[in-house]
Write a protein that holds these residues in place. Structure first.
Motif, short mmCIF file in Angstrom:
data_model
loop_
_atom_site.label_atom_id
_atom_site.label_comp_id
_atom_site.label_asym_id
_atom_site.label_seq_id
_atom_site.Cartn_x
_atom_site.Cartn_y
_atom_site.Cartn_z
N ARG A 133 0.83 -1.23 0.00
CA ARG A 133 0.00 0.00 0.00
C ARG A 133 0.85 1.26 0.00
O ARG A 133 0.44 2.30 -0.50
N ASP A 193 1.07 3.04 -3.29
CA ASP A 193 -0.12 3.59 -3.95
C ASP A 193 0.27 4.84 -4.73
O ASP A 193 0.90 5.74 -4.17
N ARG A 241 -3.34 -4.17 -5.89
CA ARG A 241 -2.58 -3.62 -7.00
C ARG A 241 -2.58 -4.62 -8.17
O ARG A 241 -1.59 -5.32 -8.39
N LEU A 283 0.42 -4.96 -10.67
CA LEU A 283 1.78 -5.25 -10.21
C LEU A 283 2.20 -6.67 -10.61
O LEU A 283 1.45 -7.62 -10.38
#
Ligand code: V47
Ligand code: SF4
Length: 392
Positions: A106, A109, A142, A145
């Motif tokens: 996170r 982000d 995500r 990713l």
């Protein structure tokens, strides 16, 4: 090519081998060994650079990534490892919870990283389904990713404990979002050396079979070689031969990464580290021998930034990533950089300083952004602040 050939002083016994390399023909193991033993750095470097430029011109790749190291507690006892702690040991040991790992993700982000690299010690309680679920949750946070996770050593242990086959285990991880495998755990395949430096973990055959299975399931992977300790040139060629043969069968390896043995705080601290000349020769030989590998990577946190720059003229076309101070494996083993992180601007500058052309890539070497003509704000400022030179 002719000019290169004429500018090199080549002893008689190496002439036909050099000729083959310059014709981009594959060399045999015995030719490779002869070249390794007899050729000087200048010759090896010129040949490696010739191949590198033939494959990639001036382009030099890097990615924007970060690492998660779930734990440094490990059931294995590799003699070269400065990073692992026994499972019951407390000093300098860590063990991240699922929440802590997701918190790391996170933190990125809004930051355009493309890859997370997850590698750590082999902890008996962090099992297959624990990690499968962590990966699934990373992907929920995500989805874009790329998850490059777990050495074949970690995987072999996880699958054995979960009583699943390699194929079943890899399918489970892939279904939960794992995209590819990093290259660690390969060390030196030859039994004579492996039995001394890392006797209790996955064998060479297991490492190779896990990568081959991953390739067949459509996952790419990397390959490494831990060099510069008790092995000799024969063991290095033998190691690379097994990788070259596997690559012929699957074409699943993205890149080859020679990893320089660092000797701080481990059971092999009495073994001296390789010289820079030997580093350059090792990478050059990798570029010459591994004709079916597209990329040779210098992992800068381990080899250092200056040697990485030199290596861009000795066969290397990739410098890994920004890392963001998220790995401890090499700082604990004595690498110069105790907090490895580079801003994109710094990595681009490192590449440009030696006249190469920086390209941001993703894990599979798709081009993300060409940085050759990008001027960073900071660079611009510095440029405009330069004193005006009056030539009159
Ligand atoms: O397998 C451990 C090495 C590896 C030491 O795939 C050491 O992109 C030198 O595989 N001196 C793990 N090396 C790291 C790894 C890796 C790193 C960066 C990129 C990728 C990739 C993979 O680290 C281990 C071992 O070979 N290692 N201790 C040491 N003292
Ligand atoms: Fe464990 Fe990996 Fe260190 Fe070996 S190299 S002791 S498997 S963490």
């Amino acid at each position: 090519m002719q000019a290169l050939k004429h500018s090199l002083t080549i002893s008689k016994d190496l002439k036909s081998i050099v000729e083959k390399v310059l014709q981009l023909e594959r060399i045999t193991d015995s030719e490779a060994l002869l070249l390794y033993e007899r050729a000087e750095l200048g010759l090896l470097g010129s040949l490696a650079n010739f191949i590198r430029e033939n494959k990639h011109g001036n382009h030099t790749f890097f990615n924007r990534n970060f690492h998660i190291e779930p734990t440094n507690k490990c059931v294995f006892t590799c003699k070269f490892c400065s990073y692992s702690r026994l499972v019951q040991q407390e000093d300098e040991a860590w063990e991240l919870s699922e929440d802590q790992m997701l918190e790391i993700v996170r933190k990125y982000d809004g930051i355009p990283v493309t890859e997370v690299h997850i590698v750590g010690g082999v902890h008996p309680k962090m099992n297959l389904m624990f990690f499968a679920n962590v990966i699934k949750k990373i992907k929920e946070i995500r989805p874009d990713l790329h998850v490059k996770a777990f050495t074949a050593v970690e995987l072999e242990y996880m699958f054995r404990k979960a009583k699943v086959s390699v194929e079943e285990g890899l399918r489970i991880l892939k279904d939960h979002g794992m995209d590819s495998l990093p290259g660690g755990g390969a060390e030196i395949f030859h039994k004579e050396i492996r039995d001394v430096i890392s006797k209790d973990k996955a064998t060479a055959e297991q490492w190779l079979s896990i990568h081959e299975t991953a390739h067949r399931l459509g996952m790419h992977s990397n390959a490494t070689m831990l060099y510069g300790h008790i092995e000799n040139y024969f063991h290095r060629i033998d190691h690379m031969r097994q990788l070259r043969e596997l690559q012929d069968r699957t074409h699943g390896f993205n890149t080859f990464i020679p990893l320089k043995f660092r000797n701080k705080d481990n059971e092999m601290s009495h073994v001296s580290e390789a010289s820079i000349v030997e580093d350059l020769r090792c990478y050059s030989m990798a570029r010459i021998y591994l004709d079916n590998f597209s990329h040779i990577k210098a992992y800068w946190p381990m080899i250092g930034k200056t040697t990485t720059q030199l290596l861009l003229n000795f066969g290397v076309d990739d410098v890994d990533g920004t890392i963001d101070d998220s790995t401890k494996i090499y700082s604990m083993a004595g690498a110069e950089d105790q907090h490895p992180a580079m801003a994109t601007k710094d990595i681009v500058e490192l590449i440009k300083q030696v006249g190469r052309h920086p390209i941001q890539r993703d894990t599979l070497y798709n081009v993300v952004k060409d940085y050759n003509d990008v001027i960073f704000e900071e660079e611009k400022t510095r440029f405009y602040e330069l004193p005006v030179v009056n030539n009159n």
